[in-house]
Design a protein around this motif. Structure first.
Motif, short mmCIF file in Angstrom:
data_model
loop_
_atom_site.label_atom_id
_atom_site.label_comp_id
_atom_site.label_asym_id
_atom_site.label_seq_id
_atom_site.Cartn_x
_atom_site.Cartn_y
_atom_site.Cartn_z
N ILE A 198 0.94 -1.24 0.12
CA ILE A 198 0.11 0.00 0.09
C ILE A 198 0.91 1.18 -0.08
O ILE A 198 0.68 2.16 -0.69
CB ILE A 198 -1.04 -0.10 1.33
CG1 ILE A 198 -1.96 -1.11 1.12
CG2 ILE A 198 -1.85 1.24 1.28
CD1 ILE A 198 -2.88 -1.32 2.39
N GLY A 199 1.90 1.42 0.78
CA GLY A 199 2.83 2.33 0.96
C GLY A 199 3.60 2.87 -0.62
O GLY A 199 3.64 3.90 -0.96
N LEU A 200 3.73 1.46 -1.14
CA LEU A 200 4.59 1.59 -2.54
C LEU A 200 3.72 2.01 -3.38
O LEU A 200 3.97 3.08 -4.37
CB LEU A 200 5.28 0.20 -2.97
CG LEU A 200 6.03 0.16 -4.07
CD1 LEU A 200 7.30 1.04 -3.98
CD2 LEU A 200 6.47 -1.00 -4.45
N ALA A 210 0.44 12.01 -0.39
CA ALA A 210 0.38 10.78 -0.62
C ALA A 210 1.68 9.78 -0.75
O ALA A 210 2.14 8.87 -0.16
CB ALA A 210 -0.40 10.29 -1.76
N GLN A 211 2.70 10.42 -1.45
CA GLN A 211 4.09 10.07 -1.40
C GLN A 211 4.79 10.01 -0.18
O GLN A 211 5.32 8.95 0.23
CB GLN A 211 4.90 11.01 -2.47
CG GLN A 211 4.44 10.87 -3.77
CD GLN A 211 5.21 11.79 -4.84
OE1 GLN A 211 6.10 12.43 -4.21
NE2 GLN A 211 4.69 12.03 -5.91
N ARG A 212 4.58 11.08 0.52
CA ARG A 212 5.10 10.86 2.01
C ARG A 212 4.65 9.78 2.90
O ARG A 212 5.29 9.35 3.54
CB ARG A 212 5.07 12.44 2.79
CG ARG A 212 5.92 13.34 2.19
CD ARG A 212 5.91 14.51 3.25
NE ARG A 212 4.74 15.36 3.21
CZ ARG A 212 4.32 16.27 2.43
NH1 ARG A 212 5.19 16.94 1.76
NH2 ARG A 212 3.11 16.98 2.82
N LEU A 216 6.56 6.62 4.41
CA LEU A 216 6.47 6.25 5.75
C LEU A 216 6.09 5.18 6.09
O LEU A 216 6.53 4.27 7.14
CB LEU A 216 5.52 7.25 6.54
CG LEU A 216 5.34 7.25 7.97
CD1 LEU A 216 6.67 7.49 8.77
CD2 LEU A 216 4.35 8.27 8.64
N LEU A 217 5.03 4.41 5.29
CA LEU A 217 4.50 3.14 5.52
C LEU A 217 5.66 2.21 5.18
O LEU A 217 5.66 1.12 5.80
CB LEU A 217 3.40 2.95 4.68
CG LEU A 217 1.96 3.55 5.13
CD1 LEU A 217 0.71 3.42 3.99
CD2 LEU A 217 1.43 3.15 6.56
#
Length: 310
Positions: A198-200, A210-212, A216-217
């Protein structure tokens, strides 16, 4: 005819009200039972993610689904009938079985601590497996086997909270607990193991927020999995030790349980602004120490004694 129809509708309405009341009773009983099993649920959710170690990302959710089906099979087809039979014909056996399962949890936690101190890691366990299919089979089998013990503990704890319920109420409440806890636990597990994906995905979105968030995820995943591993071990000794302490009390062996209880009460009174939390924390630590001692003794009996003889 109209009078007969009205009477029939009245009967249907009465049956609907009765069914609704029964569902409320089942929901209430399931809620009380499930709350008492929360410690084992935490353990289950913390332990399961390690079974996707070494698997490709596209196989993680199918593996979780297989484990979920195995968990439901454990609870509904095997454990539920046995639990109901015990409650009907041998209620005295519930506490000893709970203590046996609690001892196993303590043993597993102590063994994991020994393995960690010896430098043994989950990656080393799967390194010698040649094919992905064999790896999946082994991981699912191990997860379902561990789930059986945890599921038995959940169902036994839930059953102990329904001593005065009818047989039908116990069956319905235990089935509700089984389904709700399984879906909840493995839903959370699925979310955890896919958090990096999900983070990728978020990190490739045009939005800077959204990128940050995505980065972070991705960065948080190794830390989260490591923390879950420690939480799982802590939950094992806490839950297992707590079950043993309650079992000791049930058999009249009150010295250790009363000592832990009085120590927790004294700590709670000493910190009035957070007395409830401190009392719970000290009680949990006391149960964990008890569980760790029992688990270490079992590990020693299983591993050290045979080596000494050999």
């Amino acid at each position: 005819m109209p009078g007969g129809l009205v009477a029939l509708l009245d009967d249907v309405a009465a049956l609907a009200k009765l069914a609704a009341a029964s569902l409320d009773d089942v929901a209430g009983a399931a809620g009380r039972a499930g709350t008492k099993a929360a410690g084992v649920v935490i353990d289950d959710a913390a332990v399961t993610p390690r079974y996707v170690v070494g698997l490709t990302p596209d196989r993680e959710l199918p593996i979780i689904w297989k484990i979920t089906l195995g968990s439901l099979r454990n609870k509904l087809l095997f454990i539920l009938p046995v639990a109901l039979a015990l409650s009907a014909f041998a209620p005295w056996a519930v506490t000893p079985l709970l203590m046996l399962g609690g001892s196993y949890l303590c043993f597993e936690a102590a063994e994991k601590i020994v393995e960690a101190l010896a430098g043994h890691h989950a990656e080393a366990e799967v390194a010698g497996i040649d094919t992905p299919a064999e790896l999946e089979r082994r991981q699912v089998a191990g997860a379902v086997r561990t789930d059986f013990i945890l599921s038995a503990e959940i169902m036994a704890i839930a059953l102990a909270e329904l001593p005065d319920a009818s047989f039908g109420m116990r069956a319905a409440a235990l089935a509700a607990v089984a389904v709700a806890i399984t879906i909840g636990v493995y839903g959370v597990v699925a979310l955890i193991v896919k958090m990096d994906d999900i983070g990728l995905h978020l990190s490739k979105r045009p939005s800077a927020i959204a990128q940050r968030t995505g980065r972070l995820l991705v960065q948080a995943m190794p830390v989260l999995l490591q923390a879950l591993s420690h939480i799982g071990v802590a939950a094992m000794v806490w839950v297992g030790g707590g079950i043993l302490l309650h079992g000791f009390e049930a058999f009249g062996l009150n010295a250790i349980p009363h000592f832990v209880h009085h120590l927790a009460e004294a700590a709670g009174h000493a910190v009035p602004f957070a007395g409830g939390f401190v009392e719970w924390l000290v009680g949990a630590i006391g149960a964990g120490i008890c569980g760790l001692i029992v688990g270490a003794a079992i590990v020693g009996a299983i591993h050290l004694v045979p080596r000494k003889k050999h």
